[in-house]
Design a protein around this motif. Structure first.
Motif, mmCIF file in Angstrom:
data_model
loop_
_atom_site.group_PDB
_atom_site.id
_atom_site.type_symbol
_atom_site.label_atom_id
_atom_site.label_comp_id
_atom_site.label_asym_id
_atom_site.label_seq_id
_atom_site.Cartn_x
_atom_site.Cartn_y
_atom_site.Cartn_z
ATOM 1 N N VAL A 90 -0.307 0.790 -8.811
ATOM 2 C CA VAL A 90 -1.762 0.629 -8.629
ATOM 3 C C VAL A 90 -2.323 2.025 -8.396
ATOM 4 O O VAL A 90 -1.960 2.699 -7.425
ATOM 5 C CB VAL A 90 -2.061 -0.278 -7.416
ATOM 6 C CG1 VAL A 90 -3.541 -0.226 -7.077
ATOM 7 C CG2 VAL A 90 -1.628 -1.706 -7.703
ATOM 8 N N VAL A 91 -3.178 2.473 -9.294
ATOM 9 C CA VAL A 91 -3.674 3.852 -9.267
ATOM 10 C C VAL A 91 -4.985 3.927 -8.481
ATOM 11 O O VAL A 91 -5.900 3.145 -8.727
ATOM 12 C CB VAL A 91 -3.874 4.359 -10.713
ATOM 13 C CG1 VAL A 91 -4.591 5.708 -10.715
ATOM 14 C CG2 VAL A 91 -2.535 4.456 -11.426
ATOM 15 N N ILE A 92 -5.028 4.870 -7.544
ATOM 16 C CA ILE A 92 -6.225 5.022 -6.722
ATOM 17 C C ILE A 92 -6.953 6.314 -7.098
ATOM 18 O O ILE A 92 -6.393 7.408 -6.992
ATOM 19 C CB ILE A 92 -5.872 5.070 -5.215
ATOM 20 C CG1 ILE A 92 -4.988 3.877 -4.823
ATOM 21 C CG2 ILE A 92 -7.141 5.144 -4.367
ATOM 22 C CD1 ILE A 92 -5.630 2.519 -5.004
ATOM 23 N N ILE A 93 -8.185 6.160 -7.538
ATOM 24 C CA ILE A 93 -9.019 7.312 -7.896
ATOM 25 C C ILE A 93 -10.143 7.373 -6.869
ATOM 26 O O ILE A 93 -10.917 6.423 -6.742
ATOM 27 C CB ILE A 93 -9.603 7.159 -9.315
ATOM 28 C CG1 ILE A 93 -8.483 6.849 -10.321
ATOM 29 C CG2 ILE A 93 -10.379 8.406 -9.709
ATOM 30 C CD1 ILE A 93 -8.959 6.648 -11.761
ATOM 31 N N LEU A 120 -4.456 -1.931 1.373
ATOM 32 C CA LEU A 120 -4.209 -2.065 -0.054
ATOM 33 C C LEU A 120 -2.721 -2.011 -0.372
ATOM 34 O O LEU A 120 -2.236 -2.725 -1.259
ATOM 35 C CB LEU A 120 -4.933 -0.910 -0.766
ATOM 36 C CG LEU A 120 -5.748 -1.234 -2.006
ATOM 37 C CD1 LEU A 120 -6.557 -2.499 -1.838
ATOM 38 C CD2 LEU A 120 -6.669 -0.061 -2.323
ATOM 39 N N ARG A 121 -1.997 -1.161 0.352
ATOM 40 C CA ARG A 121 -0.550 -1.040 0.101
ATOM 41 C C ARG A 121 0.158 -2.363 0.341
ATOM 42 O O ARG A 121 1.041 -2.756 -0.417
ATOM 43 C CB ARG A 121 0.032 0.029 1.039
ATOM 44 C CG ARG A 121 0.213 1.358 0.341
ATOM 45 C CD ARG A 121 0.848 2.412 1.222
ATOM 46 N NE ARG A 121 0.243 3.694 0.880
ATOM 47 C CZ ARG A 121 -0.688 4.305 1.593
ATOM 48 N NH1 ARG A 121 -1.111 3.795 2.731
ATOM 49 N NH2 ARG A 121 -1.199 5.450 1.165
ATOM 50 N N ARG A 122 -0.265 -3.059 1.395
ATOM 51 C CA ARG A 122 0.374 -4.343 1.690
ATOM 52 C C ARG A 122 0.066 -5.379 0.605
ATOM 53 O O ARG A 122 0.935 -6.140 0.190
ATOM 54 C CB ARG A 122 -0.071 -4.855 3.067
ATOM 55 C CG ARG A 122 0.551 -4.062 4.229
ATOM 56 C CD ARG A 122 0.312 -4.738 5.563
ATOM 57 N NE ARG A 122 -1.102 -4.760 5.922
ATOM 58 C CZ ARG A 122 -1.728 -3.819 6.624
ATOM 59 N NH1 ARG A 122 -1.054 -2.757 7.070
ATOM 60 N NH2 ARG A 122 -3.004 -3.921 6.901
ATOM 61 N N VAL A 123 -1.186 -5.378 0.141
ATOM 62 C CA VAL A 123 -1.548 -6.342 -0.907
ATOM 63 C C VAL A 123 -0.847 -5.994 -2.219
ATOM 64 O O VAL A 123 -0.354 -6.875 -2.932
ATOM 65 C CB VAL A 123 -3.077 -6.409 -1.090
ATOM 66 C CG1 VAL A 123 -3.439 -7.272 -2.289
ATOM 67 C CG2 VAL A 123 -3.745 -6.966 0.167
ATOM 68 N N ALA A 124 -0.780 -4.707 -2.530
ATOM 69 C CA ALA A 124 -0.087 -4.291 -3.762
ATOM 70 C C ALA A 124 1.364 -4.773 -3.734
ATOM 71 O O ALA A 124 1.862 -5.337 -4.719
ATOM 72 C CB ALA A 124 -0.165 -2.774 -3.918
ATOM 73 N N ALA A 125 2.013 -4.582 -2.585
ATOM 74 C CA ALA A 125 3.403 -5.027 -2.474
ATOM 75 C C ALA A 125 3.493 -6.542 -2.654
ATOM 76 O O ALA A 125 4.423 -7.059 -3.298
ATOM 77 C CB ALA A 125 3.975 -4.616 -1.115
ATOM 78 N N ALA A 184 -9.159 -7.544 -3.009
ATOM 79 C CA ALA A 184 -9.311 -8.658 -3.955
ATOM 80 C C ALA A 184 -8.963 -8.207 -5.369
ATOM 81 O O ALA A 184 -8.302 -8.923 -6.129
ATOM 82 C CB ALA A 184 -10.740 -9.197 -3.902
ATOM 83 N N ALA A 185 -9.402 -7.014 -5.726
ATOM 84 C CA ALA A 185 -9.171 -6.506 -7.083
ATOM 85 C C ALA A 185 -7.688 -6.335 -7.360
ATOM 86 O O ALA A 185 -7.187 -6.681 -8.439
ATOM 87 C CB ALA A 185 -9.916 -5.186 -7.267
ATOM 88 N N VAL A 186 -6.975 -5.802 -6.386
ATOM 89 C CA VAL A 186 -5.531 -5.606 -6.565
ATOM 90 C C VAL A 186 -4.820 -6.960 -6.580
ATOM 91 O O VAL A 186 -3.926 -7.203 -7.401
ATOM 92 C CB VAL A 186 -4.974 -4.676 -5.467
ATOM 93 C CG1 VAL A 186 -3.448 -4.642 -5.503
ATOM 94 C CG2 VAL A 186 -5.548 -3.267 -5.644
ATOM 95 N N ALA A 187 -5.244 -7.863 -5.706
ATOM 96 C CA ALA A 187 -4.631 -9.193 -5.664
ATOM 97 C C ALA A 187 -4.816 -9.931 -6.985
ATOM 98 O O ALA A 187 -3.966 -10.722 -7.398
ATOM 99 C CB ALA A 187 -5.229 -10.008 -4.511
ATOM 100 N N ALA A 188 -5.937 -9.666 -7.665
ATOM 101 C CA ALA A 188 -6.220 -10.352 -8.932
ATOM 102 C C ALA A 188 -5.510 -9.713 -10.115
ATOM 103 O O ALA A 188 -5.594 -10.217 -11.233
ATOM 104 C CB ALA A 188 -7.730 -10.374 -9.183
ATOM 105 N N GLY A 189 -4.825 -8.592 -9.868
ATOM 106 C CA GLY A 189 -4.065 -7.977 -10.954
ATOM 107 C C GLY A 189 -4.627 -6.684 -11.511
ATOM 108 O O GLY A 189 -4.160 -6.194 -12.549
#
Lengths: 338, 338, 338, 338
Positions: free
Chosen positions: B96-99, B327-332, B287-292
């Motif tokens: 997951v890329v963070i800008i 975010l790190r936890r959701v990404a994992a 939410a965005a990361v959780a949705a893919g």
């Protein structure tokens, strides 16, 4: 500007806001309510950056704007309606101005033939696209300079002034050589590079409303052009995007009286893009004139079923003549000429 | 293409449609229902002009499209997800890329300071505007080339690749000299001149969704870039315009799984513009990361209350660090790296 | 309330406004700017009729509201999040609550079978419609009381509390006899007769957001129920109507953190109606939980291709189990139980 | 119905769809394209449940509807425009019908005074609310039966037939005793319980368009009433919800010619709710008549600044007289009486 503090705002946060306003030269009108503190900022010159800066401060709930963000486009700057001359035509005066022609210039016969037909039926100006913004890269993109030449030829043969869209800031000068009026399309309403460029051109500009633009954003885009020194801006309502799918867009006729109250600039209505359906063009054109519109921009094609774009919403010559008959009666009913 | 004739369509009208389809090389599948005639057109290469031409014919009610209008951007053209390299970063892969970075580059201290802070907190790339599209002509319009130089300096000091917006087709080459990735902003999503220009640049492009763009229009704008030979297009959802006013825009999180189904291109989400409110950024990023989503584009500023633009939606360095932890936890949880 | 006078407002008009405010018992904070007069009204009890009356007065441009129109539903009335008990289930606490079941109750096998399957996969409650609001009068309208009985049977066999929609004010008592929670559907969010009726029932209420309702209107509808004495209101975001057609509705995930800031009431998310497409349900459910939602309302059917309504958006039992697995990980990542 | 299979659909999935269609009694028109399989279903009676069932099947991409879902409301059911009699008034004939009066009935002097004033200025019918749907539970909810009695008194003194809103299914009979026409408000357009109830009443029904209703959903709501045996339904466009905030709603004037093409039912326009601003009412009323509307529903109040609701959009008696003068000229211009 009025700054509304949140319920939990601390005295220190309230003080920080006031300090900042004082630093910017504002007089402060302080109002302590039961649940909220309200701070009025009066007197100094407002900068667009101030409100967001205040809203980003701790304890601030929101900032209410008192003045409009546009100046030159507003009624408060100029009370009288602006009349704009395009060759022999005046837009914004007693005459309802009719601008007609095909979506795209396709060939000499098509554009000159259409020009003659619409002139015979009473049109005041000719429209036609030489540069076409198309959602598909695989669709016909216009004849470009060749199209401009054909428009000039149609003008030479009919005397109708010509309006055509410009897409590329680089092309503004070229298009201005051929055209009497430059059109900024809906998709480019917030292409600020292009707005500045036509602001420096010596041609009147027809500024279409963006697909999802508020009236305020639209007037701010006009402000871009006006602030570069070009005062000849005509607005054009062409439908907004809504959830309704039975029309291509939802033509916002109420924009006509709203713009008349907020601005001195003339406003036209485009019922072709506004509806996307030939059968709806004439009734909506009548509605636009009845509501006080200064004119109509309408698509006409010698044979819509072979049109390279926008056929389903293009009028035939016969359709156009019938529309004009109805429109003349409505124009007279609201005290306008045609 | 399927052509649905109106109830009142005459046999002659039905015949004319078939004749035309045959003329274009289509095979015809004819279906006479109780109330309607349906004509299926199979086999020939479709041109975007055909459907409107048919719809403009007498007796035709509507034309139903079977195939998507985009080709290169679609899943049917390329089944595998596309991975795009921007310097050392890969967008569209497991990470997951963070800008992160400020809305606008304001000065050296601000941009270099922000770059260091976001890098320390785990950001992959730096964002920052040198050319700013502002709805008011009186608002700060960016530092222009000076801003590009400061971005390059921030990259030099942190190693973070840089993405920045380009507004003017004339500036594409210049911006591409300094930036690692070119951003097309929401207002320019249908600025086709600019799309073609970045399609010819040798830099990846971040294509934001237009304010009122459908997913199909968005993919068609990507198609403009792809069809010029630049295959490195990353999409970015940033909120659409709706009736709801409690957020600046309505962030359409469902666009993430929809784009994943329709296209092979990566998709990021910008919760800063999508909500306009600092307090909503972190929950919507999760939410965005959780949705893919393949990453997040987020505004960070050393002191939002002095930001020249977008302060109310900018995170402080502290906010950003906290967001990253969540975010790190959701990404994992969804099987991604960060 | 702040009253902003128009630029042309006369001293007499300004005086009339002040007189009226004084008559209503307000203290007045007067602020004379360069271009506008601003009148702040402080102290008296506000009545909803006052602002429109002021706006209808000559010289008044607009009235700015400082306080929210809802009281009981607001955070200022109650700072702590409300927890609502439905049988053994608590909504609004640490647990992410999953409510699953078919759109409509069709027969005993279907509803009892689904109840068992979703319970086995970890659902907390059962949903199912006995009275169905259908846009077509010719569509299946539900089994009515027979459906309620089947829901009660499913509860008896699984222990899952049941939520079901009530459409007719006359049926509230009947539905409350069978159901553990009453659902007000999106189309009835502003059916004030029905809201008052469920406000008098002794059952918790699940209040879905209207198709085009602002968050403020939604909370005002909750206020109707609360003001009748029923404090057990759970909100449910289910998608709003926008121009985008690739989903049935646009699921407004940002409503979750917004409601959390404005109100103490719990909020669930319905990704089935929010997207209309089975493949989008799981990613959006994860997004909802990641954003802080208190639970999920989701449609599950033993064989969606025979469902009497909403088949395309219904999960199979297998889909549901998979969704639950993903959801558990996301819930844990944001510190919630499931 | 046309069933479009997805690109990856297997022969077995294609066969299952066909089997099902055959089972329902359809003839099948099979069309195998290069990339997609298309299945046409002809001949059998369609049920609203069929399309969603098909869309829920594996391999199906989407189902295209050929026929409209409404029958009785459609032009194909009845080609001639329907004329509806309300006492001595005919709606849908050559006369443009003007229905005027206050938002809410407040007291005898107000309603009788307004009735006399609007009658003197040429109104055909009286409007006035006795039961008011208000977004706030704390706002004035109407005088209820007392209001109905005052409306009846106003009719007795002026001869104007009366239209008033009904909110509660339980009240339909009572309201029908006093009123000549029953109004279903925008918020209740999909309150199907109420629609069925007025469908059984022996009074004409004025059906307002819902806030976010498509024209198809609106006609389906009319179908509910018609299918209960009440054929006297008049539609009323009153503005839809869009992103634009400079008007209360966006009045969709194009709905007038669209409804005329799809349906035989008469259509009125309400420019008061459609705009929310007194100054916009007259221009939009003219637009509505110019576009072919069968009449106007407009709010008039003896003193808008004391109105208990909707003051800002209410016309004074003077405003109303002026509007009527303008409207008469436009009506004549489009060949209508007034």
């Amino acid at each position: 500007m009025i700054i509304i503090m949140g319920t939990g705002a601390s005295p220190a946060q309230v003080e920080q806001v006031q300090e900042r306003l004082r630093g910017w030269g504002f007089d402060i009108h302080f109002s302590q309510g039961v649940e909220r503190t309200i701070i009025g900022a009066v007197g100094a010159r407002k900068d667009p950056a101030m409100a967001p800066m205040l809203e980003a401060m701790e304890g601030v709930e929101r900032v209410v704007h008192i003045l409009t963000p546009y100046k030159l486009a507003g009624r408060e700057f100029k009370g009288e309606p602006t009349r704009i001359r395009v060759g022999p035509v005046t837009i914004g005066g007693p005459r309802v101005v009719i601008i007609a022609g095909p979506c795209a210039v396709e060939d000499c016969g098509q554009i000159v033939g259409t020009a003659k037909a619409v002139k015979a039926a009473g049109a005041d100006m000719l429209r036609g696209g030489a540069y076409k913004p198309r959602s598909s890269p695989y669709a016909f993109q216009g004849l470009e300079e060749e199209g401009l030449k054909l428009l000039a030829q149609a003008r030479a043969e009919t005397g109708l002034p010509v309006v055509t869209e410009v897409l590329n800031p680089r092309d503004v000068e070229l298009v201005a050589e051929y055209a009497d009026m430059l059109q900024i399309g809906a998709r480019n309403m917030q292409n600020f590079i292009l707005l500045r460029e036509v602001g420096r051109a010596r041609r009147p500009v027809l500024l279409k409303r963006g697909l999802a633009a508020t009236t305020e954003e639209w007037l701010m885009s006009a402000e871009y052009i006006l602030s570069e020194g070009n005062y000849d801006v005509v607005l054009c309502e062409r439908g907004i995007r809504t959830y309704e799918t039975s029309t291509r867009n939802t033509l916002d006729i109420s924009a006509v009286p709203i713009i008349k109250r907020l601005s001195h600039l003339p406003i036209l209505v485009d019922p072709s893009h506004g509806t996307g359906k030939r059968a709806l063009v004439a009734p909506l054109a009548r509605a636009a004139v009845a509501a006080g519109g200064d004119g109509i921009l309408v698509e006409v094609h010698p044979s819509p079923e072979t049109a390279l774009s926008d056929g389903p919403q293009s009028l035939t010559f016969d359709d156009f003549r019938q529309m004009m008959d109805g429109l003349r009666r409505v124009a007279a009913a609201v005290g306008r000429e045609m």
